[in-house]
Design a protein around this motif. Structure first.
Motif, PDB file in Angstrom:
ATOM      1  N   PRO A   1      22.839 115.999  73.586  1.00  0.00           N
ATOM      2  CA  PRO A   1      22.618 114.696  73.696  1.00  0.00           C
ATOM      3  C   PRO A   1      21.151 114.135  73.831  1.00  0.00           C
ATOM      4  O   PRO A   1      20.773 113.070  73.445  1.00  0.00           O
ATOM      5  CB  PRO A   1      23.214 114.226  75.044  1.00  0.00           C
ATOM      6  CG  PRO A   1      24.413 115.303  75.087  1.00  0.00           C
ATOM      7  CD  PRO A   1      23.805 116.438  74.487  1.00  0.00           C
ATOM      8  N   GLU A   2      20.175 115.277  74.179  1.00  0.00           N
ATOM      9  CA  GLU A   2      18.792 114.741  74.139  1.00  0.00           C
ATOM     10  C   GLU A   2      18.305 114.596  72.812  1.00  0.00           C
ATOM     11  O   GLU A   2      17.193 114.297  72.323  1.00  0.00           O
ATOM     12  CB  GLU A   2      17.949 115.507  75.067  1.00  0.00           C
ATOM     13  CG  GLU A   2      18.474 115.636  76.422  1.00  0.00           C
ATOM     14  CD  GLU A   2      19.490 116.509  76.680  1.00  0.00           C
ATOM     15  OE1 GLU A   2      19.820 117.609  76.192  1.00  0.00           O
ATOM     16  OE2 GLU A   2      20.506 115.961  77.977  1.00  0.00           O
ATOM     17  N   GLY A   3      18.830 115.597  71.840  1.00  0.00           N
ATOM     18  CA  GLY A   3      18.656 115.548  70.407  1.00  0.00           C
ATOM     19  C   GLY A   3      17.529 116.703  70.182  1.00  0.00           C
ATOM     20  O   GLY A   3      16.670 116.345  69.260  1.00  0.00           O
ATOM     21  N   THR A   4      17.017 117.461  70.987  1.00  0.00           N
ATOM     22  CA  THR A   4      16.156 118.354  70.758  1.00  0.00           C
ATOM     23  C   THR A   4      16.641 119.809  71.042  1.00  0.00           C
ATOM     24  O   THR A   4      17.739 120.021  71.433  1.00  0.00           O
ATOM     25  CB  THR A   4      14.926 118.272  72.104  1.00  0.00           C
ATOM     26  OG1 THR A   4      15.633 118.381  73.347  1.00  0.00           O
ATOM     27  CG2 THR A   4      14.346 116.967  71.833  1.00  0.00           C
ATOM     28  N   ALA A   5      15.854 120.850  70.485  1.00  0.00           N
ATOM     29  CA  ALA A   5      16.359 122.174  70.504  1.00  0.00           C
ATOM     30  C   ALA A   5      15.809 122.805  71.856  1.00  0.00           C
ATOM     31  O   ALA A   5      14.411 122.540  71.948  1.00  0.00           O
ATOM     32  CB  ALA A   5      15.718 123.008  69.214  1.00  0.00           C
TER      33      ALA A   5
END
Length: 68
Positions: A13-17
């Motif tokens: 959901p945060e869109g980061t790795a």
């Protein structure tokens, strides 16, 4: 105590790795407590280079809510 290994969580959901320590066996789903539920990540056979090591990449699969 089981050996901890590094994995990478992507498409959450945060869109980061995010690098993450995991205790489960390679390939087992990973769940992360977040708010009132769990974010679930699955392994699809992909690896990435991190700190000179090949680590498994887990992709976000779905979210479940904690039963009240």
């Amino acid at each position: 105590m089981p050996k901890r290994r590094m994995v990478i969580l992507v498409d959450g959901p945060e869109g980061t790795a995010l690098p993450q320590h995991a205790r489960d066996s390679a390939g087992d789903p990973i769940r992360i407590l977040r708010g009132n539920g769990y974010e679930r990540f699955e392994f699809y056979g992909e690896y990435a280079e991190l700190g000179g090591e090949s680590v498994p990449v887990y992709r976000w699969y779905y979210r479940t809510r904690i039963a009240e």
